[in-house]
Design an enzyme around this catalytic site. Structure first.
Site, PDB file in Angstrom:
ATOM      1  N   HIS A 104       0.848  -1.199   0.000  1.00 46.51           N
ATOM      2  CA  HIS A 104       0.000   0.000   0.000  1.00 46.51           C
ATOM      3  C   HIS A 104       0.874   1.236   0.000  1.00 46.51           C
ATOM      4  CE1 HIS A 104       1.279  -0.249   4.156  1.00 46.51           C
ATOM      5  NE2 HIS A 104       0.953   1.024   4.281  1.00 46.51           N
ATOM      6  N   ASP A 106       0.621   5.236   1.901  1.00 44.46           N
ATOM      7  CA  ASP A 106      -0.163   5.757   3.017  1.00 44.46           C
ATOM      8  C   ASP A 106      -1.246   6.742   2.582  1.00 44.46           C
ATOM      9  OD1 ASP A 106       1.222   4.145   4.769  1.00 44.46           O
ATOM     10  OD2 ASP A 106       2.787   5.646   5.086  1.00 44.46           O
ATOM     11  N   HIS A 264       4.717   0.144   0.117  1.00 46.00           N
ATOM     12  CA  HIS A 264       5.443  -0.608   1.144  1.00 46.00           C
ATOM     13  C   HIS A 264       4.577  -1.699   1.750  1.00 46.00           C
ATOM     14  CE1 HIS A 264       3.792   2.980   3.163  1.00 46.00           C
ATOM     15  NE2 HIS A 264       3.660   2.225   4.229  1.00 46.00           N
ATOM     16  N   ARG A 280       5.004   7.063  14.002  1.00 49.30           N
ATOM     17  CA  ARG A 280       4.915   7.552  12.617  1.00 49.30           C
ATOM     18  C   ARG A 280       4.341   8.961  12.577  1.00 49.30           C
ATOM     19  NH1 ARG A 280       0.942   4.993   8.141  1.00 49.30           N
ATOM     20  NH2 ARG A 280      -0.113   6.980   8.001  1.00 49.30           N
TER      21      ARG A 280
HETATM   22  C1  OGA Z   1       3.212   2.536   8.086  1.00 46.95           C
HETATM   23  C2  OGA Z   1       3.463   1.147   7.697  1.00 46.95           C
HETATM   24  C3  OGA Z   1       4.878  -0.718   8.052  1.00 46.95           C
HETATM   25  C4  OGA Z   1       5.635  -1.307   9.168  1.00 46.95           C
HETATM   26  O1  OGA Z   1       3.582   2.920   9.210  1.00 46.95           O
HETATM   27  O2  OGA Z   1       2.678   3.278   7.258  1.00 46.95           O
HETATM   28  O3  OGA Z   1       2.941   0.701   6.709  1.00 46.95           O
HETATM   29  O4  OGA Z   1       6.494  -2.159   8.886  1.00 46.95           O
HETATM   30  N1  OGA Z   1       4.309   0.491   8.460  1.00 46.95           N
HETATM   31  O5  OGA Z   1       5.376  -0.950  10.321  1.00 46.95           O
HETATM   32 MN    MN Z   2       1.978   2.319   5.559  1.00 49.10          MN
END
Ligand code: OGA
Ligand code: MN
Length: 289
Positions: A104, A106, A264, A280
């Site tokens: 995906h 974000d 990712h 984040r």
């Molecule tokens: C995010 C995500 C992936 C992870 O924080 O946007 O997709 O490995 N994280 O935590």
């Molecule tokens: Mn993400």
């Protein structure tokens, strides 16, 4: 301290050396970092020691911040920080524990998706041999676009797709996730949206494939099975190994990624009592073009 940008061998990603994010960066140093970010899409800063205020201050230099729709996972004192974690407080998840189960990018389910995200690792799980678990994979969807044949580029040019948070939720349910909850409030706050299948980066001008496995519900104007097959083909193409950088986390890593030319995926290969805990921050973007 000399700032040094070391590109990885993959089509995206670079490590930034010689920066201590607990100290103020001057404008010249920040400009080098911002340029490197636009060029490499993912930047890694190792061995950082920053508190919430520092992460927020550094993040804000890149632009305005989002407050995530899934408000049950926001940091109680700093709502611009989303907690990404498998840790429980009684029977409550303290953070989003399945942030990236599917490929995906974000907030692609919002009308104005995110420009970029910064993820700071505080606790990382390990296996019995001390190797880190819970890697995150990043794919260059601009490298993937460049590798398409002319006929496919022509076929997808001008197409639009529908994205939704409900699609991600439906996938979690279909995969038997008992913790998948999407309240009516969240559903109402994030109704389905339409974005182009191919987007153009507002700064670099590079094209990239924007549809993704987790959040894209369908392609408009095509018969349903054709849309499904095309979506499947594009998503599988984007995440071919030659377009991917796999990040093995260490506590103290800060990673910033560009949500426009990348996707990712989080690898969920750990479980409590192995704790994973990250902060984040999410940069506001512009409507995809
Ligand atoms: C995010 C995500 C992936 C992870 O924080 O946007 O997709 O490995 N994280 O935590
Ligand atoms: Mn993400």
């Amino acid at each position: 301290m000399t700032l040094d940008i070391r590109p990885f061998e993959t089509p995206l990603g670079a490590e930034v050396r010689g920066v201590d994010l607990s100290q103020d960066l001057d404008d010249a140093a920040f400009a080098v970092i911002e340029r490197a970010w636009n060029e490499h899409s993912v930047l890694l800063f190792r061995d950082q020691s920053i508190d919430e205020a520092r992460q927020l201050a550094f993040s804000r230099r890149f632009g305005d911040l989002e407050i995530h729709v899934l408000d049950q996972y926001l940091h109680p004192e700093h709502p611009e920080i989303l907690i990404v974690s498998n840790v429980m407080d009684g029977d409550r998840h303290v953070g989003i524990y399945d942030a990236g189960r599917y490929w995906h990018t974000d907030l692609s389910y919002m009308a104005v998706p995110s420009r970029g995200s910064l993820l700071y690792a505080i606790e990382i799980p390990h296996d019995a041999a001390g190797e880190p678990l819970g890697d995150t994979l990043f794919a260059s969807t601009s490298a993937a676009y460049d590798a398409l044949d002319a006929a496919t580029r022509h076929r997808i040019s001008g197409l639009k797709a529908e994205f939704s948070l409900a699609n991600r939720h439906a996938r979690l349910v279909a995969d038997g996730d008992p913790g998948a909850v999407l309240s009516d409030t969240h559903r109402d706050r994030a109704p389905p949206v339409v974005h182009p299948v191919v987007r153009t980066h507002p700064i670099t001008g590079r094209r990239s494939i924007y549809v993704n496995e987790g959040q894209t519900a369908g392609i408009l104007g095509l018969p349903e099975d054709e849309a499904r097959d095309l979506l499947h083909e594009l998503c599988a193409h984007c995440t071919r190994p030659e377009f991917v950088y796999r990040h093995r986390w260490r506590a103290g890593d800060l990673l910033i990624w560009d949500n426009i030319p990348t996707q990712h995926l989080a690898i969920c290969d750990y479980a409590l009592p192995q704790r994973r805990y990250l902060h984040r921050t999410t940069l506001r973007g512009t409507p995809p073009q």
